[in-house]
Write an enzyme that holds these catalytic residues in place. Structure first.
Site, short mmCIF file in Angstrom:
data_model
loop_
_atom_site.label_atom_id
_atom_site.label_comp_id
_atom_site.label_asym_id
_atom_site.label_seq_id
_atom_site.Cartn_x
_atom_site.Cartn_y
_atom_site.Cartn_z
CE1 TYR A 160 -23.69 -3.82 -9.98
CE2 TYR A 160 -23.93 -5.47 -12.34
CZ TYR A 160 -24.52 -4.90 -11.04
OH TYR A 160 -25.70 -4.36 -10.55
CB ALA A 162 -16.75 -10.63 -8.59
P1 NAP Z 1 -29.32 3.41 -8.17
O1 NAP Z 1 -30.27 4.23 -8.94
O2 NAP Z 1 -27.55 3.78 -8.57
O3 NAP Z 1 -29.70 3.54 -6.59
C1 NAP Z 1 -28.98 3.12 -5.78
C2 NAP Z 1 -29.36 2.25 -4.00
O4 NAP Z 1 -28.68 1.74 -3.21
C3 NAP Z 1 -29.62 4.34 -3.89
O5 NAP Z 1 -30.81 4.55 -2.60
C4 NAP Z 1 -28.43 3.89 -3.44
O6 NAP Z 1 -29.08 4.72 -2.17
C5 NAP Z 1 -28.61 2.83 -2.54
N1 NAP Z 1 -27.50 2.65 -2.14
C6 NAP Z 1 -25.69 2.46 -2.37
N2 NAP Z 1 -24.50 2.71 -1.46
C7 NAP Z 1 -24.74 2.67 -0.34
C8 NAP Z 1 -24.82 2.17 0.80
N3 NAP Z 1 -23.31 1.75 0.85
N4 NAP Z 1 -25.54 1.92 1.63
C9 NAP Z 1 -27.33 2.14 1.21
N5 NAP Z 1 -27.43 2.61 0.80
C10 NAP Z 1 -26.48 2.55 -0.33
O7 NAP Z 1 -29.53 1.59 -8.41
P2 NAP Z 1 -30.45 1.11 -9.44
O8 NAP Z 1 -30.00 0.75 -10.69
O9 NAP Z 1 -31.84 0.84 -8.35
O10 NAP Z 1 -30.04 -0.67 -8.80
C11 NAP Z 1 -30.74 -1.42 -7.30
C12 NAP Z 1 -30.19 -2.66 -7.27
O11 NAP Z 1 -30.20 -3.56 -8.43
C13 NAP Z 1 -28.49 -2.58 -7.13
O12 NAP Z 1 -28.18 -3.94 -6.63
C14 NAP Z 1 -27.86 -3.37 -8.65
O13 NAP Z 1 -27.02 -3.57 -8.79
C15 NAP Z 1 -29.00 -4.02 -8.95
N6 NAP Z 1 -29.03 -4.02 -10.90
C16 NAP Z 1 -29.37 -2.42 -11.19
C17 NAP Z 1 -29.76 -3.16 -12.64
C18 NAP Z 1 -29.88 -1.60 -13.39
O14 NAP Z 1 -29.80 -1.77 -15.14
N7 NAP Z 1 -30.51 -0.57 -13.27
C19 NAP Z 1 -29.44 -4.01 -13.01
C20 NAP Z 1 -28.91 -5.22 -12.43
C21 NAP Z 1 -29.14 -5.20 -11.14
P3 NAP Z 1 -28.03 6.60 -2.31
O15 NAP Z 1 -28.71 7.09 -2.75
O16 NAP Z 1 -27.81 7.13 -1.04
O17 NAP Z 1 -26.62 6.77 -2.11
#
Ligand code: NAP
Length: 252
Positions: A160, A162
């Site tokens: 992650y 990386a």
């Molecule tokens: P999340 O609640 O798990 O939601 C992820 C979203 O990405 C979902 O809408 C999912 O769609 C979509 N997705 C995943 N793989 C996909 C693919 N191959 N093609 C199309 N859509 C895809 O995640 P989140 O916490 O909101 O995170 C959003 C972003 O913020 C990510 O890049 C994550 O790395 C980053 N981030 C999050 C945090 C945190 O603490 N939450 C911290 C730092 C960075 P489906 O539901 O349809 O699969």
């Protein structure tokens, strides 16, 4: 009123992406209503329908596309269809992402590849698919969702970290490549945000984490969405190549 901007958001159905879709669909600034939004999701059809119903704004179009962000072919087809339906594209938010955490000794090749493909290759795919349109119109705003983990690292998240460090390098390179065409490219690096992605943390892990955050709490998806909205607004027209940490002071 000026016409709406047109945005594409990957991973729009849940968590941070969902808050971004809502922010862009409701934000108005300087006579521009942000924004008509096409969002991409991978699996959760009910989440997509729910979100479309939740946004009651007759002034904006909200389109849902089911596509795997790891595929360049699917990204190109989706962007083409979104552009036809929205009349163009002004904003791209690369937000889709996953985790497959494990210590490196136990991490499989698949865990590594899946995370790099979902978090980094997807950013390449969608950026490549939109920039020819943005270059032609001499306008574009791209925001990539990175992570503080891409800056400071984290045990158990080598894949992650990386991928997110890669997103930061990609952001800066694109910002340099596209600045002369009036396309800005920035990254937002969230700290720990309350979403499905972090819901698996145990109470003990949660306590350890919040102890590391000067503001003493995890963030909310809206904390990230507001900054993304700002970076897409005219107030941020002279900001490019930046990585903005939104982390309650964790990485200061
Ligand atoms: P999340 O609640 O798990 O939601 C992820 C979203 O990405 C979902 O809408 C999912 O769609 C979509 N997705 C995943 N793989 C996909 C693919 N191959 N093609 C199309 N859509 C895809 O995640 P989140 O916490 O909101 O995170 C959003 C972003 O913020 C990510 O890049 C994550 O790395 C980053 N981030 C999050 C945090 C945190 O603490 N939450 C911290 C730092 C960075 P489906 O539901 O349809 O699969």
């Amino acid at each position: 009123m000026l016409p709406n901007k047109r945005a594409i958001v990957t991973g729009g159905t849940r968590g941070i992406g969902r808050a971004i879709v809502k922010e862009l669909a409701s934000k108005s600034c300087c006579g521009v209503l942000f924004s008509d939004v096409a969002f991409i999701y991978n699996s959760c059809d009910e989440c997509a329908e729910e979100l479309q119903q939740e946004i009651h704004n007759p002034a904006t179009k909200i389109l849902a596309f089911k596509a795997d962000a790891t595929s360049l072919d699917q990204a190109e087809a989706t962007v083409q269809e979104a552009i036809e339906k929205l009349g163009g594209v002004d904003i791209l938010i690369n937000n889709a992402g996953i985790t497959r955490d494990n210590l490196l000794l136990r991490m499989t090749e698949k865990d590594f590849d899946d995370v790099i493909n979902a978090n980094l290759k997807s950013v390449f795919n969608y950026t490549k698919a939109v920039i020819k349109h943005m270059i032609k119109q001499r306008y574009g705003r791209i925001v990539n969702i990175a992570s503080v983990v891409g800056i400071i690292g984290n045990p158990g998240q080598a894949n992650y970290a990386a991928s997110k460090a890669g997103v930061i390098g990609f952001t800066k390179s694109m910002a340099r490549e596209l600045a002369s065409r009036n396309i800005t490219v920035n990254a937002v690096a969230p700290g720990y945000i309350e979403t499905d992605m972090t819901s698996k943390l145990s109470d003990e892990q949660r306590k350890k984490l919040t102890d590391m955050i000067p503001m003493g709490r995890m963030g909310k998806p809206e904390d990230i969405a507001k900054v993304v909205g700002f970076l897409c607004s005219p107030e941020a027209d002279y900001i490019t190549g930046q990585v903005i940490a939104v982390d309650g002071g964790m990485t200061m």
